[in-house]
Design an enzyme around this catalytic site. Structure first.
Site, short mmCIF file in Angstrom:
data_model
loop_
_atom_site.label_atom_id
_atom_site.label_comp_id
_atom_site.label_asym_id
_atom_site.label_seq_id
_atom_site.Cartn_x
_atom_site.Cartn_y
_atom_site.Cartn_z
N GLU A 90 20.44 8.81 14.65
CA GLU A 90 20.96 8.58 16.33
C GLU A 90 20.17 8.86 17.43
O GLU A 90 19.66 7.54 17.78
CB GLU A 90 22.51 9.59 16.65
CG GLU A 90 22.91 9.44 17.95
CD GLU A 90 23.24 10.85 18.31
OE1 GLU A 90 24.41 10.31 19.66
OE2 GLU A 90 23.88 11.87 17.60
N HIS A 145 19.37 13.69 22.35
CA HIS A 145 19.34 14.07 21.07
C HIS A 145 17.26 13.26 21.65
O HIS A 145 17.43 13.45 22.53
CB HIS A 145 19.77 13.26 19.75
CG HIS A 145 20.76 13.76 19.80
ND1 HIS A 145 21.68 15.17 19.69
CD2 HIS A 145 21.63 12.95 19.84
CE1 HIS A 145 22.68 15.10 19.79
NE2 HIS A 145 23.05 13.71 19.40
N HIS A 158 24.71 8.02 22.96
CA HIS A 158 24.88 8.62 21.43
C HIS A 158 25.55 7.36 21.02
O HIS A 158 26.70 6.11 21.22
CB HIS A 158 25.96 9.98 21.43
CG HIS A 158 25.04 10.82 22.60
ND1 HIS A 158 24.63 11.82 21.89
CD2 HIS A 158 24.80 11.26 24.20
CE1 HIS A 158 24.35 13.19 23.13
NE2 HIS A 158 24.60 12.54 24.66
N GLU A 210 29.96 7.15 23.60
CA GLU A 210 29.54 7.06 21.69
C GLU A 210 29.73 5.41 21.12
O GLU A 210 31.10 5.09 20.57
CB GLU A 210 30.65 7.91 20.92
CG GLU A 210 30.65 9.72 21.68
CD GLU A 210 29.61 10.38 21.16
OE1 GLU A 210 28.63 9.40 20.33
OE2 GLU A 210 29.19 11.81 21.21
#
Length: 474
Positions: free
Chosen positions: A24, A10, A78, A143
């Site tokens: 995040e 992102h 992430h 993640e």
């Protein structure tokens, strides 16, 4: 040299997962930068980040970068969301044996950290994510916990957790790709240190430094460990020629410091630890008189140091466990030039962001002072950590003194000749010179130095005097 792409997920107008005011993209970048630093500091590898700031980068740009650089591996960082808890890793459904092997090693390394912090291991998974599908070579997506789980979020906010997980990811990458460890070698030269006494009580060492300063002899305190005891050794000189060192020791003894002697740095022989003989021409006073501030106008760049290398290293490694061991070099080289090596170290902490090198200057450049950094990737590069510290001290010497350079070392500062000699005697006078406009530059350095003094075993009155000198500059 293998190329690794670290991809902070992102960024920019894409915040990723959101939990109130927590985004995040922020945690992705923080962890990714730590991974980059750990890999570059410890392994022979080229690390490329898909973003180094809060910028928008498309999925296509990320995979195009990896493919254009023929990267061996892309690791995408992430955080999860959706009511779960813990850590999981992903590869593409069509991933080959090599990619699955990398996932196995990388996942196991990170899972060990999760176990340490009580976080769940959700297992190794597969998915059709763009970065996994379109990267030509291996790609793994991690993640790291759930942003909407309060327990997980509390961990993500912790500096020690971020450090541990980034180290685990870097180690997993290195192990899975068999990256060679970086051989950090400091050029060794034969150095003869002149020791002006060694003490069990730091107050006595501080008194000795103060006494030498009154005789225009610059010295610093070096902390020595011997078994369960700590000793404080006063170092007053360093020479490449033993004859010069012995002559300097004689000079110090002629001033009444009878316990001055020479130690060869290249040997592991522990110097004799001794209190001043009794009676002594210069015995420590029961209540040692602390050093007086050198200048009513502020803390001078030149002068004696108060901190030991161990105290400096411990301070910086509370923030960055992977910081290089250069504190001893700052003390050793600083005392040759009469520069406060501990404050110069604080300046290096400021310039490098606790040696994380998150700006234009990279760790591999050994440029701890940002010499030549213009924001256009034009900063100086030094071959070894010793050369980088030497350049930093020489640059400070150029500002603080009009005297010729000491002969012990060659000139390595590429911008020495561009400095107006003697134009900054105090740290405050570096504002607008070292950092432009830099009206708060010295304040940031001295704030770090204050923290270093407060955490060290510095006698209270000595610390107060040093802080008062700094406050007069702020």
């Amino acid at each position: 040299m293998k190329v690794i792409i670290i991809d902070p997920g992102h960024g920019g107008n894409d915040p990723g997962a959101v939990n109130k005011e927590q985004f995040e993209k922020v945690y992705n970048l923080a962890i990714a930068k730590k991974i980059q630093s750990n890999l570059e500091n410890n392994y022979e590898v080229t690390v490329i980040m898909t973003r180094t700031g809060d910028t928008t980068v498309s999925l296509e740009e990320r995979t195009n970068l990896a493919n254009s650089k023929n990267a061996e591996l892309l690791v995408s960082i992430h955080q999860n969301i959706g009511g779960g808890e813990g850590f999981e890793s992903y590869v593409h459904q069509r991933a080959g044996a090599e990619t699955k092997k990398i996932q196995n090693v990388l996942h196991a390394s990170v899972a060990a950290v999760m176990s340490k912090y009580g976080a769940r291991d959700r297992g190794q998974k597969q998915a059709d994510f763009h970065v996994l599908r379109e990267t030509k070579k291996s790609a793994v997506l991690l993640e790291v916990l759930f942003l909407d789980n309060e327990k997980n979020l509390a961990l993500l906010k912790r500096e020690d957790f971020q450090n541990d997980v980034s180290i685990a990811i870097a180690k997993g990458i290195a192990q899975s790709l068999s990256l060679p460890k970086k051989q950090v070698q400091i050029t060794q030269t034969q150095i003869f240190n002149v020791i002006a006494g060694a003490f069990e009580q730091k107050e006595n060492a501080v008194t000795r430094v103060s006494l030498l300063a009154k005789q225009n002899i610059t010295a610093f305190i070096d902390e020595i460990k011997s078994g369960n005891k700590t000793y404080y050794r006063v170092q007053a000189g360093a020479f490449q020629n033993r004859e010069y060192a012995e002559n300097f020791a004689k000079t110090i003894r002629s001033q009444g410091v009878v316990d001055a002697y020479v130690v060869e740095k290249s040997t592991n022989q522990q110097p004799p630890v001794q209190e001043p003989p009794k009676p002594s021409p210069v015995p420590p006073k029961p209540n040692p008189e602390p050093p007086k501030p050198e200048s009513p106008k502020g803390l001078t760049i030149g002068g004696s140091t108060l901190l030991t290398a161990d105290e400096m290293d411990r301070f910086v490694r509370k923030v960055n466990p992977n910081a290089p061991s250069v504190a001893a070099l700052y003390l050793q080289i600083g005392q040759v030039y009469g520069i406060r090596g501990d404050v110069a170290f604080a300046q290096a902490v400021q310039e490098t962001g606790y040696f994380r090198f998150e700006g234009n200057v990279k760790a591999s450049q050994n440029n701890y002072a940002g010499i030549g950094a213009t924001g256009k990737n034009e900063s100086a590069v030094f071959k070894t950590p010793q050369e980088g510290v030497l350049a930093h001290i020489q640059h400070l010497f150029a500002y603080a003194s009009t005297q010729p350079l000491p002969s012990q070392y060659p000139l390595v500062d590429p911008r020495f000749q561009y400095v107006q000699r003697g134009s900054a005697v105090t740290w405050g006078q570096l504002n607008g010179k070292w950092a432009i406009p830099g009206t708060t530059y010295s304040t940031m350095i001295l704030d770090i130095y204050k923290k270093m003094l407060n955490e060290a075993k510095i006698p209270l009155q000595t610390r107060i005097n040093s802080l008062n000198a700094m406050l007069s500059e702020l």
